[in-house]
Design an enzyme around this catalytic site. Structure first.
Site, short mmCIF file in Angstrom:
data_model
loop_
_atom_site.label_atom_id
_atom_site.label_comp_id
_atom_site.label_asym_id
_atom_site.label_seq_id
_atom_site.Cartn_x
_atom_site.Cartn_y
_atom_site.Cartn_z
N CYS A 160 3.55 -1.27 5.96
CA CYS A 160 2.97 -1.36 4.61
C CYS A 160 1.44 -1.40 4.69
CB CYS A 160 3.51 -2.58 3.88
SG CYS A 160 3.22 -4.15 4.72
N HIS A 171 2.55 -8.97 3.11
CA HIS A 171 2.95 -7.64 2.65
C HIS A 171 1.79 -7.00 1.90
CE1 HIS A 171 5.46 -4.35 1.34
NE2 HIS A 171 5.23 -4.63 0.06
#
Length: 928
Positions: A325, A873
């Site tokens: 990510c 994230h």
């Protein structure tokens, strides 16, 4: 390599530091000149190596971080005596678990950097040092060929770490193996670990937890097979018929070796439409024709949160290949930069610099261009960026594997790598930029920029590069150096621009003035000079006077704040500060410190204690030019004590202790409002019946090395002052002196925050992006490791540095420094930063005042980081300019968001675009 024999000098105890230095230098030079592929080097902790370097080069310590060769670290000899290093201790290079399990000692910490954490030693050098000092553990690494041409030599500090998954027995094992080893060796070691018959075993590249390709070419290297750090390798045992059951995937799930959410499909590689790992073709003819080699990912069953209706392009997601990510968010911001989208969808291959030694032979640019075209192509099926990830791992091994990485670090690498691949300058000229030396800033800035463009000219420079004005000032000779340097992005600290209340007790040089407390408000990021300047203003200091600021600890001057650049953060809230008003000092003056001493009243008669410092020290100046007699010393001490003279002396009984004196508190620091109204002064009675004479002052002068300065008995004889600039005079306080002086106000100074609590108003206010920029541009001293070589002093100095913006780029990338790293701790700041979405105005921060237009910017993209350091994230918020709508790009999932939701405490890297009347977003060739 054979170990070097020392002959009769087999022990380091037989050698002097100079002999050790010469011996190691000789064998290091021989080893460096004969290095070849297959040689062995050894890691040694930089901390121990630095101690040894200082030991053998103690006269001129070497800088072990300057990029010089190993033998150059041993260039100079010294003569003073230094402590010999203890045994080698490499424990700070390996994980704690390796200390308990010696078999895993070779598994070093993943984040080490050469020159900061460790040094690489040839085998002969390690063998010799280890024979002298012992210790360990031994951390051996092999020299391999590297680079695109495979002709460069490099030490493989981090061999591949692979996870072997055995099916159908559902066992696993991690191994370390060189990427230059063959698939045959990997196959052999897997069979050895699991005790298998090699004739019935085959191994698979299990990238992304799916059978990606069968590793059947046994002579191929792991590097050529594009295996990456921490990748899974499936070790498959065949049955008697030479086949394997696909039922083993259920065993993988049951044993926790594959994520439950995995949607991998197991098929024979010959029937797969996947390309070979890292198989992006750089065929230039195919690229010229506009054809793009594509591949359908097996994970294409994922869908986005955006409907496929409509014709708007640019809403294609990127599959997460495993903690990628960080890469996906950065890529989406770059591909949605209008200038880059237009450039890479055009025929950009003509600008690829195929021969640039600093580039990637065009392969990074081609891989990025291919990925950008796929993301802007019609259709919403998420793209698996594996070819790009393979190229990234090849050219930047730090981003290989499946660990989480810093999105901003990847972004910095991509911008720099794409620039070198697309640099229009094929042969860089050698240019030497001159210092300003008083020339106009505009002339110097244009000269620096022209020299930069002569060597660096690409779409990245056109779009993303600006220019700083950097000003250095030598703290000794005040030499000013002005240079103008390019920048690709701004990394701003997250600091509140709040003030701090600091309370200081001020002692006046006036013979009649009592000390007074003053509280001033200073910026938390301020320096010592800011505090002194505020006190100077509050005290109405005369031009002929100056303030000496000191920290008082245990009734002694713990430190004088003589460096104006000392940060105020070094002053703690419970410290005690004193400022002394003195006449301006010079080379002909000596600073006199008066320290009061008295006997501790808790001492017993049978065991009397030594005299201890008492109260607060006082300061005065004495001239070297005038003869200093004992009488003058006494006079100076009397002057320092005169503000504390009692109006009427108290007659004390001879021999009584200080505690038995019924003191009259004629002046207390905490109850001096009346004195403060009168300017903080109290005049002593001229007609006092008691005069202090020399016999009542027990004085002992000491120099700054604590050596006694003799007071001659003959009062007419001059005292020989030491060469030092400071003399400490100890005055033994007696009961008789207590009757004549009231020094109650010297017994305890207020703490820094005792009388000035910090205000909380600013803390509740959100931190603005402008405050972060101001903190970044604030003048500050260089860190000791980056001291500046002053051309006037001919010495390295800890100069003060001031940055200003001079040129701003079309696209301004701003990095908010949320992460801080140290050897013992990693920390993330969750601070909410209030950044403008529209009309970021940087006009007043640009030092170039000849600009005709305001410097206004519009936010169009940003990356976010959620969570902590290890389990976070990344996502990207991007505004599609054609739609004038914001979207959340969360890997393969894309959803619409409101503009009001763009600001959050997760914002990490901001992308701003210059506001212009040009709606088409054409690239301006001249930046400002």
């Amino acid at each position: 390599m054979a170990e070097v024999s020392m002959g009769s000098s087999g022990s380091s105890t037989d050698l002097s530091p100079e002999e050790e230095r010469v011996f190691i230098k000789d064998i290091a030079m021989a080893a460096e000149s004969n290095s070849k592929e297959g040689d062995t080097f050894y890691l040694i902790t930089q901390r121990w190596w630095h101690e040894w370097i200082e030991y053998v080069n103690h006269d001129q310590p070497c800088n072990t971080n300057d990029g010089s060769s190993l033998s150059e670290h041993c260039d100079s000899a010294g003569s003073s005596i230094m402590k010999k290093p203890s045994m080698i201790d490499n424990s700070d290079l390996i994980y704690d678990s390796a200390l308990e399990d010696p078999s895993s000692a070779g598994d070093i910490i993943d984040t080490l950097q050469e020159g900061r954490d460790y040094i690489l030693l040839p085998q002969e050098v390690w063998n010799q040092l280890h024979s002298w000092y012992g210790g360990g553990p031994t951390l051996a690494r092999r020299v391999i060929s590297s680079g695109l041409s495979q002709t460069e030599l490099a030490v493989e500090v981090y061999p591949l770490r692979l996870q072997l998954l055995l099916m159908p027995k559902s066992e696993q094992s991690a191994i370390r193996i060189s990427k230059k080893e063959t698939i045959r060796e990997l196959h052999r070691r897997a069979c050895e670990i699991f005790e298998l018959n090699s004739d019935h075993v085959r191994i698979w590249d299990y990238y992304g937890q799916q059978k990606y390709s069968l590793m059947h070419d046994l002579d191929k290297t792991l590097d050529d097979a594009n295996l990456q750090m921490d990748q899974d390798i499936l070790v498959e045992v065949l049955d008697r018929n030479g086949t394997a059951s696909n039922a083993h995937i259920q065993s993988l799930h049951e044993n926790g070796l594959v994520d439950e959410d995995s949607t991998s499909v197991l098929i024979d590689p010959s029937k797969s439409s996947l390309t070979v790992a890292g198989g992006f073709s750089s065929n230039r003819n195919a690229f010229r024709s506009g054809s793009v080699e594509g591949s359908q990912s097996l994970d294409s069953t994922y869908t986005t949160g955006v409907t496929t209706r409509g014709s708007t392009a640019g809403l294609t997601g990127l599959l997460n290949l495993g903690n990628t990510c960080f890469m996906n968010s950065a890529i989406q911001c770059l591909v949605h930069t209008p200038e880059f989208a237009s450039y890479f969808q055009d025929d950009y291959h003509q600008e690829i610099n195929w021969q640039n030694p600093l580039g990637m032979v065009g392969e990074l640019a081609l891989a990025f261009g291919d990925l950008l075209r796929k993301l802007w192509a019609p259709g919403r099926t998420p793209i698996a960026p594996r070819p790009f990830k393979a190229k990234l791992a090849r050219f930047a091994p730090q981003f290989s594997g499946y660990n989480q990485h810093d999105s901003q670090e990847l972004l910095a690498f991509l911008l720099d790598g794409l620039h070198e691949d697309l640099n229009r300058v094929k042969h860089k000229p050698y240019l030497n930029s001159r210092d300003a030396d008083g020339r106009p800033d505009e002339e110097v800035a244009d000269e620096f920029w022209a020299n930069h463009i002569a060597r660096n000219d690409s779409i990245i420079v056109d779009v993303c590069q600006g220019q700083y004005k950097s000003t250095l000032v030598c703290p000794i000779c005040n030499k000013v150096s002005v240079t103008f340097d390019p920048f690709m992005y701004l990394s701003l600290p997250l600091q509140f621009n709040t003030t701090r209340a600091i309370t200081v007790t001020v002692f006046s040089c006036d013979k009649t003035a009592l000390p007074s407390t003053i509280t001033v408000n200073i910026s938390k990021q301020g320096r010592c000079r800011d505090l002194i300047q505020a006190l100077t203003s509050a005290c109405s200091l005369k031009q002929s006077e100056e303030l000496k600021l000191a920290e008082i600890r245990n009734s002694l001057i713990h430190r004088l704040f003589e460096d104006p650049l000392i940060p105020l953060s070094s002053i703690k809230d419970d410290d005690h500060l004193a400022a002394y008003k003195l006449s301006k000092s010079s080379e002909n003056t000596v600073l006199l410190k008066l320290v009061l001493r008295r006997r501790d009243q808790k001492g017993e008669r049978e065991n009397p204690v030594q005299l201890r410092p008492y109260g607060t020290p006082l300061l005065s100046l004495a001239s070297r030019e005038n003869a200093l007699t004992k009488g003058k010393i006494v006079c100076i001490v009397e002057n320092m004590l005169s503000p504390f003279r009692r109006e009427e002396p108290i007659v004390t009984e001879k021999g009584k202790s200080d505690s038995s004196i019924p003191e009259r508190r004629s002046a207390r620091l905490n109850n001096s409002e009346e004195d403060d109204k009168n300017g903080g002064s109290r005049k002593a009675k001229k007609g006092s019946s008691s005069e202090v004479i020399a016999s009542k002052l027990s004085l002992q002068p000491n120099d700054e090395n604590s050596r006694t300065v003799k007071l001659p008995d003959n009062e007419a004889e001059a005292i020989k002052l030491p060469s030092s600039a400071t003399v400490t005079i100890y005055l033994d306080w007696t009961a008789e002196l207590s009757g004549m002086y009231d020094i109650t106000c010297l017994e305890g100074l207020p703490e820094v925050l005792k009388y000035g609590p910090a205000t909380k108003k600013a803390r509740s206010e959100p931190l603005s992006l402008y405050a972060c920029l101001e903190a970044f541009l604030r003048e500050e001293p260089l860190v000791p490791d980056e001291m500046w070589f002053c051309p006037q002093c001919k010495e390295r100095r800890q100069a003060s540095k001031k940055l200003d913006l001079w040129r701003l780029p079309e696209v301004l990338v701003i990095h908010l420094k949320r992460f801080s790293y140290s050897r013992s701790m990693k920390h993330k700041l969750e601070t909410f930063v209030n950044f403008p979405i529209h009309d970021l105005d940087l006009t007043k921060y640009v030092a170039n005042k000849n600009l005709s237009q305001p410097q206004l910017y519009e936010l169009y993209a940003l990356t976010n980081h959620y969570g902590g350091m290890g389990s976070g994230h990344y996502t990207a918020y991007i505004k599609l300019l054609e739609e004038n709508r914001w979207y959340n790009f969360d890997d393969s999932h894309i959803s619409h968001i409101n503009e009001d939701d763009v600001k959050s405490g997760a914002a990490y890297v901001l992308f701003y675009r210059r506001k212009s009347d040009d709606a088409g977003g054409n690239i301006k060739q001249s930046i400002i």
